[in-house]
Design an enzyme around this catalytic site. Structure first.
Site, PDB file in Angstrom:
ATOM      1  N   LYS A  66       0.839  -1.209   0.000  1.00  0.00           N
ATOM      2  CA  LYS A  66       0.000   0.000   0.000  1.00  0.00           C
ATOM      3  C   LYS A  66       0.875   1.261   0.000  1.00  0.00           C
ATOM      4  O   LYS A  66       0.626   2.202  -0.761  1.00  0.00           O
ATOM      5  CB  LYS A  66      -0.905  -0.019   1.236  1.00  0.00           C
ATOM      6  CG  LYS A  66      -1.902   1.109   1.278  1.00  0.00           C
ATOM      7  CD  LYS A  66      -2.963   0.856   2.340  1.00  0.00           C
ATOM      8  CE  LYS A  66      -4.093   1.850   2.188  1.00  0.00           C
ATOM      9  NZ  LYS A  66      -5.312   1.438   2.863  1.00  0.00           N
ATOM     10  N   LYS A  78       3.827  -3.825  10.879  1.00  0.00           N
ATOM     11  CA  LYS A  78       2.603  -3.951  11.653  1.00  0.00           C
ATOM     12  C   LYS A  78       2.952  -4.528  13.014  1.00  0.00           C
ATOM     13  O   LYS A  78       3.916  -5.285  13.131  1.00  0.00           O
ATOM     14  CB  LYS A  78       1.636  -4.911  10.932  1.00  0.00           C
ATOM     15  CG  LYS A  78       0.205  -4.763  11.350  1.00  0.00           C
ATOM     16  CD  LYS A  78      -0.489  -3.672  10.553  1.00  0.00           C
ATOM     17  CE  LYS A  78      -1.905  -3.444  11.025  1.00  0.00           C
ATOM     18  NZ  LYS A  78      -2.595  -2.429  10.206  1.00  0.00           N
ATOM     19  N   THR A 150      -9.527  10.077   3.418  1.00  0.00           N
ATOM     20  CA  THR A 150      -9.745   8.940   2.517  1.00  0.00           C
ATOM     21  C   THR A 150     -10.872   9.236   1.520  1.00  0.00           C
ATOM     22  O   THR A 150     -10.764   8.920   0.325  1.00  0.00           O
ATOM     23  CB  THR A 150     -10.034   7.660   3.341  1.00  0.00           C
ATOM     24  OG1 THR A 150      -8.918   7.466   4.223  1.00  0.00           O
ATOM     25  CG2 THR A 150     -10.197   6.447   2.467  1.00  0.00           C
TER      26      THR A 150
HETATM   27  P1  NAD Z   1     -16.796   3.612   9.962  1.00  0.00           P
HETATM   28  O1  NAD Z   1     -16.985   2.666  11.110  1.00  0.00           O
HETATM   29  O2  NAD Z   1     -16.694   5.065  10.217  1.00  0.00           O
HETATM   30  O3  NAD Z   1     -17.995   3.408   8.909  1.00  0.00           O
HETATM   31  C1  NAD Z   1     -18.418   2.156   8.477  1.00  0.00           C
HETATM   32  C2  NAD Z   1     -19.872   2.286   8.033  1.00  0.00           C
HETATM   33  O4  NAD Z   1     -20.266   1.044   7.440  1.00  0.00           O
HETATM   34  C3  NAD Z   1     -20.862   2.536   9.182  1.00  0.00           C
HETATM   35  O5  NAD Z   1     -21.795   3.527   8.775  1.00  0.00           O
HETATM   36  C4  NAD Z   1     -21.576   1.200   9.360  1.00  0.00           C
HETATM   37  O6  NAD Z   1     -22.905   1.345   9.821  1.00  0.00           O
HETATM   38  C5  NAD Z   1     -21.553   0.699   7.934  1.00  0.00           C
HETATM   39  N1  NAD Z   1     -21.752  -0.738   7.776  1.00  0.00           N
HETATM   40  C6  NAD Z   1     -21.301  -1.752   8.535  1.00  0.00           C
HETATM   41  N2  NAD Z   1     -21.740  -2.929   8.040  1.00  0.00           N
HETATM   42  C7  NAD Z   1     -22.484  -2.635   6.963  1.00  0.00           C
HETATM   43  C8  NAD Z   1     -23.205  -3.401   6.026  1.00  0.00           C
HETATM   44  N3  NAD Z   1     -23.236  -4.710   6.109  1.00  0.00           N
HETATM   45  N4  NAD Z   1     -23.859  -2.753   5.028  1.00  0.00           N
HETATM   46  C9  NAD Z   1     -23.804  -1.416   4.912  1.00  0.00           C
HETATM   47  N5  NAD Z   1     -23.126  -0.631   5.763  1.00  0.00           N
HETATM   48  C10 NAD Z   1     -22.494  -1.236   6.777  1.00  0.00           C
HETATM   49  O7  NAD Z   1     -15.504   3.050   9.187  1.00  0.00           O
HETATM   50  P2  NAD Z   1     -14.605   3.841   8.126  1.00  0.00           P
HETATM   51  O8  NAD Z   1     -13.442   4.427   8.819  1.00  0.00           O
HETATM   52  O9  NAD Z   1     -15.476   4.670   7.270  1.00  0.00           O
HETATM   53  O10 NAD Z   1     -14.023   2.630   7.273  1.00  0.00           O
HETATM   54  C11 NAD Z   1     -14.832   1.952   6.322  1.00  0.00           C
HETATM   55  C12 NAD Z   1     -13.963   0.948   5.583  1.00  0.00           C
HETATM   56  O11 NAD Z   1     -12.905   1.630   4.906  1.00  0.00           O
HETATM   57  C13 NAD Z   1     -13.264  -0.103   6.453  1.00  0.00           C
HETATM   58  O12 NAD Z   1     -13.210  -1.298   5.714  1.00  0.00           O
HETATM   59  C14 NAD Z   1     -11.874   0.452   6.638  1.00  0.00           C
HETATM   60  O13 NAD Z   1     -10.923  -0.575   6.885  1.00  0.00           O
HETATM   61  C15 NAD Z   1     -11.648   1.077   5.283  1.00  0.00           C
HETATM   62  N6  NAD Z   1     -10.651   2.164   5.265  1.00  0.00           N
HETATM   63  C16 NAD Z   1     -10.793   3.237   6.088  1.00  0.00           C
HETATM   64  C17 NAD Z   1      -9.868   4.295   6.023  1.00  0.00           C
HETATM   65  C18 NAD Z   1     -10.029   5.527   6.866  1.00  0.00           C
HETATM   66  O14 NAD Z   1      -9.317   6.489   6.599  1.00  0.00           O
HETATM   67  N7  NAD Z   1     -10.916   5.561   7.842  1.00  0.00           N
HETATM   68  C19 NAD Z   1      -8.793   4.206   5.125  1.00  0.00           C
HETATM   69  C20 NAD Z   1      -8.677   3.095   4.293  1.00  0.00           C
HETATM   70  C21 NAD Z   1      -9.629   2.085   4.371  1.00  0.00           C
END
Ligand code: NAD
Length: 376
Positions: A66, A78, A150
């Site tokens: 990444k 990690k 992001t």
């Molecule tokens: P978050 O917890 O803020 O948001 C996740 C959202 O997904 C929530 O609204 C939750 O209700 C929803 N959700 C959970 N299960 C669901 C389902 N089955 N159907 C529909 N919605 C569902 O998390 P985030 O920080 O936004 O991260 C989301 C994803 O992105 C994760 O996989 C994380 O690893 C990835 N990610 C995040 C970042 C970051 O900067 N936060 C960076 C790279 C990747």
């Protein structure tokens, strides 16, 4: 014969595996520094009772790829701490500080937050070692989830990918699975490009309105702790309704493996921007690719967060972070899509090749051993 301790080893790494055991404190942890050819490794510290060496290595390698794909001067690493993240706060602080002191001399690793650790934990680690990212703002941190690093990166990828597949971003209909930190900001930044949010989901359900949803109003509503389905901003349905919604751009921003062979054909979009990590199985990505759906893979499209962390580490500001995210994601999306076309391969394969070549090129500059590829 290869010893079990080296069962993960290949030409890229890992460079070092550190096992930490301090029974008096109840500290058991593992640090994997996978590759540091491009610079000190950056990667999260995960705290959970059921972590493992295997998981730690796979996550460290994912960070090597990444960070290289993002074009950062950092390798991948990690750490895992075997403990319940919900333990009493004083005990947690003691454990994390002990972990930090144990890795203080491992200057090839810069810790960041991950499952079970947060900006406060990073502040403790910084206090003990002088190294970590994802810090509180008062000691130089850039709050990447608050500013939407992001989601902003996803919009930058969209600006390149949409015209690449014949879509005009202006008026493009967007559906977002997971209206959380990544999803809400992606919606906000895409709306600035005149794209139209037509559906959004959370763990409780989906809201769909073909005429468009007011993004800021939905964000304000969601901030009150309610589900998007209760917003009254469109027709509501179960969480999986989002998969078959009629749209041009589909953004998974929730969980891994949500798109699989059983539902990939239900996706109507021409473009998928992967906000979540590994949101589709390999089989599903192949099916979508064969149908002509363009997929910008996770570690290209969702790199905004890690790029922001790298800027923070160098003492950069929020404004610099946005500029660097824009530059890097724009350039890398373009490179990956051009290469995928030229070599008739999937964008994920092009991204993996690009990342690997960058790591190998960086390894070529190292003085000692570890040169990947022919001749070693
Ligand atoms: P978050 O917890 O803020 O948001 C996740 C959202 O997904 C929530 O609204 C939750 O209700 C929803 N959700 C959970 N299960 C669901 C389902 N089955 N159907 C529909 N919605 C569902 O998390 P985030 O920080 O936004 O991260 C989301 C994803 O992105 C994760 O996989 C994380 O690893 C990835 N990610 C995040 C970042 C970051 O900067 N936060 C960076 C790279 C990747």
């Amino acid at each position: 014969m290869m010893d079990d301790a080296f069962c993960f080893a290949d030409e890229l790494g890992p460079e070092k595996i550190v096992h930490i055991h301090q029974p008096a404190l109840g500290l058991k942890a593992i640090l994997v520094i996978d590759n540091i050819a491009a610079g000190p490794s950056v990667g999260g510290v995960r705290m959970a009772p059921d972590v493992s060496l295997d998981e730690c290595f796979r996550l460290a390698r994912a960070m090597t790829m990444k960070n290289a794909a993002a074009g950062l001067p950092h390798g991948g690493g990690k750490a895992v701490i075997f403990a319940d993240p919900h333990m009493d706060p004083a005990g947690k602080e003691e454990l994390i500080r002990a972990f930090a002191r144990a890795i203080a001399d491992e200057t090839g690793y810069i810790p960041g937050p991950d499952m079970g650790t947060d900006e406060t934990a990073m502040a403790w680690i910084h206090d003990e070692t002088g190294r970590s990212v994802g810090l509180p703002a008062v000691i130089g941190g850039i709050p990447l989830d608050e500013i939407g690093a992001t989601g902003f990166g996803l919009a930058a990828a969209a600006k390149i990918a949409a015209p690449h597949c014949g879509l005009d971003l202006k008026g493009a209909r967007v559906a977002i699975q997971g209206f959380g930190s990544v999803g809400t900001h992606a919606a906000r930044f895409l709306e600035r490009e005149d794209a139209v949010l037509v559906a959004a989901s959370d763990s409780r359900g989906t809201v769909h309105n073909p005429d468009g949803i007011d993004v800021e109003a939905l964000i304000r509503f969601k901030a009150r702790g309610q589900s998007v389905t209760e917003s009254g901003m469109g027709e509501s349905g179960d969480p999986d309704m989002i998969i078959g919604v009629d749209c041009d751009i589909w953004i998974p921003a929730a969980r891994p493996d949500v798109i699989h062979a059983g539902n990939a054909d239900a996706i109507t979009a021409r473009l998928i921007l992967q906000g979540a990590n590994i949101p589709a199985t390999q089989e599903a990505e192949e099916m979508l690719h064969r149908r002509g759906v363009l997929i910008v893979p996770d570690f290209i499209a969702n790199a905004g967060g890690v790029i922001c962390a790298a800027v923070e580490y160098r003492g950069g500001t929020e404004a610099v972070a946005f500029q660097v995210i824009d530059e890097k994601i724009t350039a890398n999306t373009r490179l990956v899509l051009q290469r995928a076309d030229a070599e008739k391969i999937m964008p994920r394969q092009a991204a993996e090749a690009l990342a690997r070549e960058r790591v190998e090129e960086a390894m070529g500059f190292r003085r000692r051993s570890n040169k990947a590829g022919k001749g070693g």
